[in-house]
Design an enzyme around this catalytic site. Structure first.
Site, PDB file in Angstrom:
ATOM      1  N   PHE A  27       0.837  -1.193   0.000  1.00 51.22           N
ATOM      2  CA  PHE A  27       0.000   0.000   0.000  1.00 51.22           C
ATOM      3  C   PHE A  27       0.877   1.250   0.000  1.00 51.22           C
ATOM      4  CE2 PHE A  27      -3.360   2.869   1.820  1.00 51.22           C
ATOM      5  CZ  PHE A  27      -4.333   2.627   0.860  1.00 51.22           C
ATOM      6  N   SER A  29       2.836   3.942  -2.951  1.00 52.58           N
ATOM      7  CA  SER A  29       2.277   4.855  -3.946  1.00 52.58           C
ATOM      8  C   SER A  29       1.364   4.126  -4.935  1.00 52.58           C
ATOM      9  CB  SER A  29       3.413   5.559  -4.701  1.00 52.58           C
ATOM     10  OG  SER A  29       2.898   6.393  -5.712  1.00 52.58           O
ATOM     11  N   LEU A  87      12.259  -5.935  -2.650  1.00 54.59           N
ATOM     12  CA  LEU A  87      11.648  -6.826  -1.662  1.00 54.59           C
ATOM     13  C   LEU A  87      10.826  -7.945  -2.288  1.00 54.59           C
ATOM     14  CD1 LEU A  87      10.319  -4.159   0.893  1.00 54.59           C
ATOM     15  CD2 LEU A  87      12.524  -5.340   0.909  1.00 54.59           C
ATOM     16  N   GLN A  88      10.511  -7.804  -3.561  1.00 52.93           N
ATOM     17  CA  GLN A  88       9.540  -8.705  -4.177  1.00 52.93           C
ATOM     18  C   GLN A  88       9.968 -10.161  -4.184  1.00 52.93           C
ATOM     19  OE1 GLN A  88       8.159  -7.408  -8.014  1.00 52.93           O
ATOM     20  NE2 GLN A  88       7.461  -5.417  -7.251  1.00 52.93           N
ATOM     21  N   HIS A 110       5.729  -3.439 -12.876  1.00 55.96           N
ATOM     22  CA  HIS A 110       7.064  -3.230 -13.440  1.00 55.96           C
ATOM     23  C   HIS A 110       7.646  -4.612 -13.663  1.00 55.96           C
ATOM     24  CE1 HIS A 110      10.867  -1.542 -14.422  1.00 55.96           C
ATOM     25  NE2 HIS A 110      11.432  -1.600 -13.227  1.00 55.96           N
ATOM     26  N   GLU A 197      13.950   6.536 -16.534  1.00 54.13           N
ATOM     27  CA  GLU A 197      14.130   7.045 -15.169  1.00 54.13           C
ATOM     28  C   GLU A 197      15.550   7.556 -14.941  1.00 54.13           C
ATOM     29  OE1 GLU A 197      10.988   3.916 -13.044  1.00 54.13           O
ATOM     30  OE2 GLU A 197      13.156   3.554 -12.986  1.00 54.13           O
ATOM     31  N   GLU A 233       9.788  26.749 -13.494  1.00 57.47           N
ATOM     32  CA  GLU A 233       9.216  26.922 -14.828  1.00 57.47           C
ATOM     33  C   GLU A 233       9.184  25.624 -15.625  1.00 57.47           C
ATOM     34  OE1 GLU A 233       9.597  30.233 -18.410  1.00 57.47           O
ATOM     35  OE2 GLU A 233      10.766  30.462 -16.566  1.00 57.47           O
TER      36      GLU A 233
END
Length: 340
Positions: A27, A29, A87-88, A110, A197, A233
């Protein structure tokens, strides 16, 4: 070049996902954003969480049923793993895999652990991906506005024969069918996502903004002016790019800015930068980055924590806090760390 197929709500069986019991593991993001949207779309959702933990308390406050991970997996048709990548694998081996059964759908947002084979699912389990192209808090805020975040879907294993339809239906339930859903592969999503990323949207842009801030302040300009010019900006410009590409941005800015853009930009991001990007991509493709990242996570995060501290204390952050606190208009925050 293959033609682009974009799936929208009108192309999808949106009721299919409502026939499945979904266990969302995590639980954070994405767990917050996807679970909230699934619930509001009428789906049957349970959250697999450490009972009594901070995430468990937050989820219960939103009205979710929560269970220990093992129990949530046993009950579910779909197991969506939304805990951090590092951690998966351990959680999968210890708490998820022993409780899975034939015909279940193992889902990710992902492809990292599947692509780099940190998780290898049984052959009788479907493996699919629904990857919103935005942070979980944005997935939620866009859904609440009646919009959606575009999403990728992918199928890695499909013993049941309907994994693509299930992925599309899930994606529609979190709002992606309002914006557009594109099919890809686990490999393509993983490698392009990591590259984006690192080289552009997070690493590249943040390094560029900090460098610009430093050059201006070193030259004696006010840090407040520097902040506005190289960071604040940026959103205004990116909103134009997001709407209509670089052409819309250049249509909106002055001739002076457009000429400076097209004659000076390549001096900053030129062949040397592209060569650095090529090396970053090679490290992603070979698995070298994955090995480095997981090793850092498993050996105490010393470098990671040091880098976090250095970035949090950079003058651009202090200047930004000062400026943002002076804005007179109220702003509904997308992120509230106490609640989501």
């Amino acid at each position: 070049m293959d033609s682009l197929k974009i799936y929208l709500d009108k192309d999808i069986d949106k009721d299919l996902i409502k026939t499945k019991k979904i266990a969302v593991i995590g639980f954070g993001s994405q767990g917050y954003g996807q679970s909230m949207n699934l619930k509001d779309s009428g789906c049957d959702v349970v959250l697999g969480l450490r009972q009594g933990g901070k995430s468990d308390i937050k989820a219960k406050n939103y009205g979710f049923k929560t269970l220990p991970i093992e129990e949530a997996v046993k009950e579910a048709d779909i197991v969506q793993i939304l805990i951090p990548d590092e951690l998966q694998a351990e959680v999968y081996e210890k708490q998820i895999k022993p409780n899975m059964h034939s015909g279940q759908y193992l889902m990710f947002s992902h492809g990292f652990n599947i692509h780099y084979k940190r998780i290898v699912a049984p052959v009788d389990v479907n493996v699919i991906m629904v990857a919103p192209k935005g942070p979980g808090h944005t997935v939620r805020s866009q859904y609440e506005e009646g919009k959606g975040v575009p999403s990728l879907i992918a199928v890695y294993q499909d013993p049941s024969g309907n994994s693509k339809d299930v992925a599309l239906s899930y994606a529609a339930a979190i709002g992606a069918g309002r914006a557009g859903i594109i099919e890809t592969t686990f490999r393509e999503e993983t490698e392009t996502d990591l590259f984006g990323e690192q080289a552009v949207i997070c690493g590249g842009v943040s390094a560029l903004m900090k460098a610009g801030f430093e050059v201006l302040t070193e030259a004696g300009y006010s840090p407040h002016m520097a902040y506005f010019e190289v960071l604040h900006e940026m959103k205004l410009i990116i909103d134009l790019v997001n709407q209509g590409g670089l052409a819309d941005m250049r249509y909106s800015i002055s001739n002076t800015a457009e000429y400076g853009d097209m004659t000076r930009g390549s001096k900053v991001i030129g062949e040397a930068s592209k060569n650095a990007m090529r090396q970053i991509l090679k490290d992603i493709q070979s698995g070298a980055f994955a090995d480095e990242f997981l090793n850092e996570m498993q050996t105490g995060c010393k470098k990671f924590n040091q880098l976090r501290q250095e970035n949090q204390t950079h003058p651009i952050e202090k200047t930004g806090e000062e400026i943002r606190s002076s804005f007179v208009w109220g702003q509904e925050k997308i992120i509230n760390r106490d609640k989501n």
